[in-house]
Design a protein around this motif. Structure first.
Motif, PDB file in Angstrom:
ATOM      1  N   TYR A 102       0.836  -1.207   0.000  1.00 22.77           N
ATOM      2  CA  TYR A 102       0.000   0.000   0.000  1.00 22.77           C
ATOM      3  C   TYR A 102       0.866   1.250   0.000  1.00 22.77           C
ATOM      4  O   TYR A 102       0.634   2.186  -0.778  1.00 22.77           O
ATOM      5  CB  TYR A 102      -0.921  -0.015   1.214  1.00 22.77           C
ATOM      6  CG  TYR A 102      -1.705   1.261   1.395  1.00 22.77           C
ATOM      7  CD1 TYR A 102      -2.855   1.503   0.646  1.00 22.77           C
ATOM      8  CD2 TYR A 102      -1.311   2.222   2.324  1.00 22.77           C
ATOM      9  CE1 TYR A 102      -3.582   2.667   0.812  1.00 22.77           C
ATOM     10  CE2 TYR A 102      -2.036   3.384   2.491  1.00 22.77           C
ATOM     11  CZ  TYR A 102      -3.169   3.606   1.738  1.00 22.77           C
ATOM     12  OH  TYR A 102      -3.876   4.760   1.909  1.00 22.77           O
ATOM     13  N   ASN A 103       1.877   1.284   0.875  1.00 24.02           N
ATOM     14  CA  ASN A 103       2.756   2.451   0.954  1.00 24.02           C
ATOM     15  C   ASN A 103       3.507   2.679  -0.350  1.00 24.02           C
ATOM     16  O   ASN A 103       3.681   3.824  -0.783  1.00 24.02           O
ATOM     17  CB  ASN A 103       3.740   2.312   2.118  1.00 24.02           C
ATOM     18  CG  ASN A 103       3.050   2.459   3.460  1.00 24.02           C
ATOM     19  OD1 ASN A 103       1.977   3.052   3.563  1.00 24.02           O
ATOM     20  ND2 ASN A 103       3.650   1.900   4.494  1.00 24.02           N
ATOM     21  N   ASN A 104       3.971   1.610  -0.970  1.00 27.27           N
ATOM     22  CA  ASN A 104       4.671   1.737  -2.249  1.00 27.27           C
ATOM     23  C   ASN A 104       3.748   2.270  -3.335  1.00 27.27           C
ATOM     24  O   ASN A 104       4.159   3.087  -4.157  1.00 27.27           O
ATOM     25  CB  ASN A 104       5.281   0.397  -2.678  1.00 27.27           C
ATOM     26  CG  ASN A 104       6.451   0.007  -1.806  1.00 27.27           C
ATOM     27  OD1 ASN A 104       7.090   0.847  -1.174  1.00 27.27           O
ATOM     28  ND2 ASN A 104       6.740  -1.278  -1.750  1.00 27.27           N
ATOM     29  N   ALA A 105       2.501   1.832  -3.335  1.00 27.12           N
ATOM     30  CA  ALA A 105       1.530   2.313  -4.322  1.00 27.12           C
ATOM     31  C   ALA A 105       1.287   3.801  -4.138  1.00 27.12           C
ATOM     32  O   ALA A 105       1.179   4.545  -5.118  1.00 27.12           O
ATOM     33  CB  ALA A 105       0.228   1.534  -4.214  1.00 27.12           C
ATOM     34  N   SER A 106       1.224   4.259  -2.899  1.00 32.23           N
ATOM     35  CA  SER A 106       0.970   5.683  -2.655  1.00 32.23           C
ATOM     36  C   SER A 106       2.179   6.531  -3.029  1.00 32.23           C
ATOM     37  O   SER A 106       2.026   7.667  -3.447  1.00 32.23           O
ATOM     38  CB  SER A 106       0.568   5.923  -1.201  1.00 32.23           C
ATOM     39  OG  SER A 106       1.624   5.601  -0.330  1.00 32.23           O
ATOM     40  N   LYS A 107       3.378   5.991  -2.934  1.00 28.61           N
ATOM     41  CA  LYS A 107       4.583   6.730  -3.329  1.00 28.61           C
ATOM     42  C   LYS A 107       4.709   6.814  -4.847  1.00 28.61           C
ATOM     43  O   LYS A 107       5.137   7.823  -5.391  1.00 28.61           O
ATOM     44  CB  LYS A 107       5.838   6.053  -2.755  1.00 28.61           C
ATOM     45  CG  LYS A 107       5.992   6.228  -1.278  1.00 28.61           C
ATOM     46  CD  LYS A 107       7.214   5.478  -0.784  1.00 28.61           C
ATOM     47  CE  LYS A 107       7.286   5.518   0.722  1.00 28.61           C
ATOM     48  NZ  LYS A 107       8.365   4.676   1.242  1.00 28.61           N
ATOM     49  N   GLU A 108       4.332   5.726  -5.517  1.00 32.86           N
ATOM     50  CA  GLU A 108       4.463   5.665  -6.976  1.00 32.86           C
ATOM     51  C   GLU A 108       3.419   6.514  -7.690  1.00 32.86           C
ATOM     52  O   GLU A 108       3.632   6.957  -8.802  1.00 32.86           O
ATOM     53  CB  GLU A 108       4.344   4.211  -7.452  1.00 32.86           C
ATOM     54  CG  GLU A 108       5.508   3.356  -7.008  1.00 32.86           C
ATOM     55  CD  GLU A 108       5.292   1.877  -7.286  1.00 32.86           C
ATOM     56  OE1 GLU A 108       4.288   1.515  -7.931  1.00 32.86           O
ATOM     57  OE2 GLU A 108       6.138   1.086  -6.837  1.00 32.86           O
ATOM     58  N   ASN A 109       2.281   6.745  -7.085  1.00 32.46           N
ATOM     59  CA  ASN A 109       1.197   7.487  -7.712  1.00 32.46           C
ATOM     60  C   ASN A 109       0.894   8.738  -6.896  1.00 32.46           C
ATOM     61  O   ASN A 109       0.246   8.666  -5.859  1.00 32.46           O
ATOM     62  CB  ASN A 109      -0.049   6.599  -7.810  1.00 32.46           C
ATOM     63  CG  ASN A 109      -1.190   7.265  -8.534  1.00 32.46           C
ATOM     64  OD1 ASN A 109      -1.126   8.445  -8.867  1.00 32.46           O
ATOM     65  ND2 ASN A 109      -2.250   6.515  -8.761  1.00 32.46           N
ATOM     66  N   GLY A 146      -8.323   0.115  -3.380  1.00 34.31           N
ATOM     67  CA  GLY A 146      -9.337  -0.932  -3.334  1.00 34.31           C
ATOM     68  C   GLY A 146      -8.706  -2.292  -3.095  1.00 34.31           C
ATOM     69  O   GLY A 146      -9.228  -3.095  -2.319  1.00 34.31           O
ATOM     70  N   ALA A 147      -7.577  -2.529  -3.754  1.00 32.91           N
ATOM     71  CA  ALA A 147      -6.863  -3.800  -3.563  1.00 32.91           C
ATOM     72  C   ALA A 147      -6.340  -3.905  -2.126  1.00 32.91           C
ATOM     73  O   ALA A 147      -6.386  -4.977  -1.520  1.00 32.91           O
ATOM     74  CB  ALA A 147      -5.711  -3.912  -4.557  1.00 32.91           C
ATOM     75  N   TYR A 148      -5.852  -2.783  -1.595  1.00 32.38           N
ATOM     76  CA  TYR A 148      -5.363  -2.756  -0.208  1.00 32.38           C
ATOM     77  C   TYR A 148      -6.495  -3.119   0.749  1.00 32.38           C
ATOM     78  O   TYR A 148      -6.323  -3.945   1.652  1.00 32.38           O
ATOM     79  CB  TYR A 148      -4.807  -1.366   0.109  1.00 32.38           C
ATOM     80  CG  TYR A 148      -4.422  -1.147   1.551  1.00 32.38           C
ATOM     81  CD1 TYR A 148      -3.335  -1.810   2.111  1.00 32.38           C
ATOM     82  CD2 TYR A 148      -5.132  -0.259   2.355  1.00 32.38           C
ATOM     83  CE1 TYR A 148      -2.968  -1.610   3.430  1.00 32.38           C
ATOM     84  CE2 TYR A 148      -4.775  -0.046   3.670  1.00 32.38           C
ATOM     85  CZ  TYR A 148      -3.693  -0.717   4.200  1.00 32.38           C
ATOM     86  OH  TYR A 148      -3.336  -0.519   5.505  1.00 32.38           O
ATOM     87  N   PHE A 149      -7.647  -2.504   0.544  1.00 38.79           N
ATOM     88  CA  PHE A 149      -8.801  -2.779   1.396  1.00 38.79           C
ATOM     89  C   PHE A 149      -9.203  -4.248   1.299  1.00 38.79           C
ATOM     90  O   PHE A 149      -9.467  -4.891   2.311  1.00 38.79           O
ATOM     91  CB  PHE A 149      -9.964  -1.860   0.997  1.00 38.79           C
ATOM     92  CG  PHE A 149     -11.132  -1.932   1.928  1.00 38.79           C
ATOM     93  CD1 PHE A 149     -11.052  -1.395   3.208  1.00 38.79           C
ATOM     94  CD2 PHE A 149     -12.306  -2.543   1.539  1.00 38.79           C
ATOM     95  CE1 PHE A 149     -12.128  -1.467   4.074  1.00 38.79           C
ATOM     96  CE2 PHE A 149     -13.386  -2.618   2.400  1.00 38.79           C
ATOM     97  CZ  PHE A 149     -13.296  -2.073   3.676  1.00 38.79           C
ATOM     98  N   GLU A 150      -9.227  -4.787   0.090  1.00 43.67           N
ATOM     99  CA  GLU A 150      -9.563  -6.208  -0.103  1.00 43.67           C
ATOM    100  C   GLU A 150      -8.527  -7.109   0.571  1.00 43.67           C
ATOM    101  O   GLU A 150      -8.878  -8.122   1.176  1.00 43.67           O
ATOM    102  CB  GLU A 150      -9.664  -6.554  -1.594  1.00 43.67           C
ATOM    103  CG  GLU A 150     -10.882  -5.993  -2.270  1.00 43.67           C
ATOM    104  CD  GLU A 150     -12.179  -6.548  -1.694  1.00 43.67           C
ATOM    105  OE1 GLU A 150     -12.251  -7.762  -1.414  1.00 43.67           O
ATOM    106  OE2 GLU A 150     -13.113  -5.743  -1.512  1.00 43.67           O
ATOM    107  N   ASP A 151      -7.251  -6.728   0.455  1.00 45.49           N
ATOM    108  CA  ASP A 151      -6.189  -7.501   1.113  1.00 45.49           C
ATOM    109  C   ASP A 151      -6.394  -7.515   2.634  1.00 45.49           C
ATOM    110  O   ASP A 151      -6.208  -8.548   3.281  1.00 45.49           O
ATOM    111  CB  ASP A 151      -4.806  -6.926   0.789  1.00 45.49           C
ATOM    112  CG  ASP A 151      -4.353  -7.222  -0.625  1.00 45.49           C
ATOM    113  OD1 ASP A 151      -4.985  -8.071  -1.295  1.00 45.49           O
ATOM    114  OD2 ASP A 151      -3.371  -6.590  -1.067  1.00 45.49           O
ATOM    115  N   LEU A 152      -6.773  -6.366   3.190  1.00 45.09           N
ATOM    116  CA  LEU A 152      -7.016  -6.296   4.634  1.00 45.09           C
ATOM    117  C   LEU A 152      -8.214  -7.150   5.044  1.00 45.09           C
ATOM    118  O   LEU A 152      -8.181  -7.827   6.072  1.00 45.09           O
ATOM    119  CB  LEU A 152      -7.233  -4.848   5.082  1.00 45.09           C
ATOM    120  CG  LEU A 152      -5.997  -3.969   5.154  1.00 45.09           C
ATOM    121  CD1 LEU A 152      -6.382  -2.547   5.556  1.00 45.09           C
ATOM    122  CD2 LEU A 152      -4.961  -4.529   6.109  1.00 45.09           C
ATOM    123  N   ILE A 153      -9.255  -7.136   4.231  1.00 49.38           N
ATOM    124  CA  ILE A 153     -10.432  -7.960   4.526  1.00 49.38           C
ATOM    125  C   ILE A 153     -10.064  -9.443   4.478  1.00 49.38           C
ATOM    126  O   ILE A 153     -10.409 -10.211   5.381  1.00 49.38           O
ATOM    127  CB  ILE A 153     -11.588  -7.636   3.561  1.00 49.38           C
ATOM    128  CG1 ILE A 153     -12.149  -6.253   3.882  1.00 49.38           C
ATOM    129  CG2 ILE A 153     -12.687  -8.695   3.643  1.00 49.38           C
ATOM    130  CD1 ILE A 153     -13.171  -5.746   2.899  1.00 49.38           C
TER     131      ILE A 153
END
Length: 146
Positions: free
Chosen positions: A33-40, A53-60
């Motif tokens: 998640y952190n890497n995605a936020s840095k890249e975008n 959305g993928a992060y949220f699904e991963d957490l679920i």
């Protein structure tokens, strides 16, 4: 949600030290998640990005696995303490037959019973910090499992 999961994970780790892989998996999800936020730079951390959305699904998914792990002792027909001993014993050989697995479960149950019976002799205050006391406990465990 992340804080809830971290709290639940901490409780599960306190019950059973062999669950460390769950902590690693959660850290992988967070890092992703952190890497995605840095890249975008337009990443808003919520629903505006597929990564969120993928992060949220991963957490679920991860929370479901934690729930399964929390209830595993019931499926294994063991108490939480017996499950921890079972997991520790099984770490040396994860490819057990069903019969061997049942024997290890019985050994874990018997070992816990014996440790409780002998706790006044074996488990002195901070026994795990004293080398002699640790060796005494280790010797006892090996004798019981033999």
């Amino acid at each position: 949600m992340r804080l809830f999961i971290e709290d639940k994970l901490e409780k599960l780790l306190n019950q059973n030290v062999t669950r460390i892989d769950f902590a690693k998996k959660l850290q992988d999800i967070i890092n992703k998640y952190n890497n995605a936020s840095k890249e975008n730079p337009n990443f808003d951390g919520f629903y505006g990005d597929n990564s969120a959305g993928a992060y949220f699904e991963d957490l679920i998914d991860f929370s479901k696995k934690l729930r399964d792990e929390e209830e595993r002792h019931i499926r294994e027909n063991l108490t939480p303490d017996e499950l921890e001993l079972f997991d520790l014993i099984r770490q040396t050989n994860k490819n057990l037959t069903k019969k061997e697995e049942q024997l290890v479960k019985l050994a874990a149950k018997d070992l816990l019973k014996r440790l409780k019976e002998e706790k006044d002799k074996l488990l002195v205050t901070d026994w795990y910090k004293d080398e002699v006391a640790k060796l005494t406990v280790l010797k006892f465990v090996k004798q019981e499992l033999n």
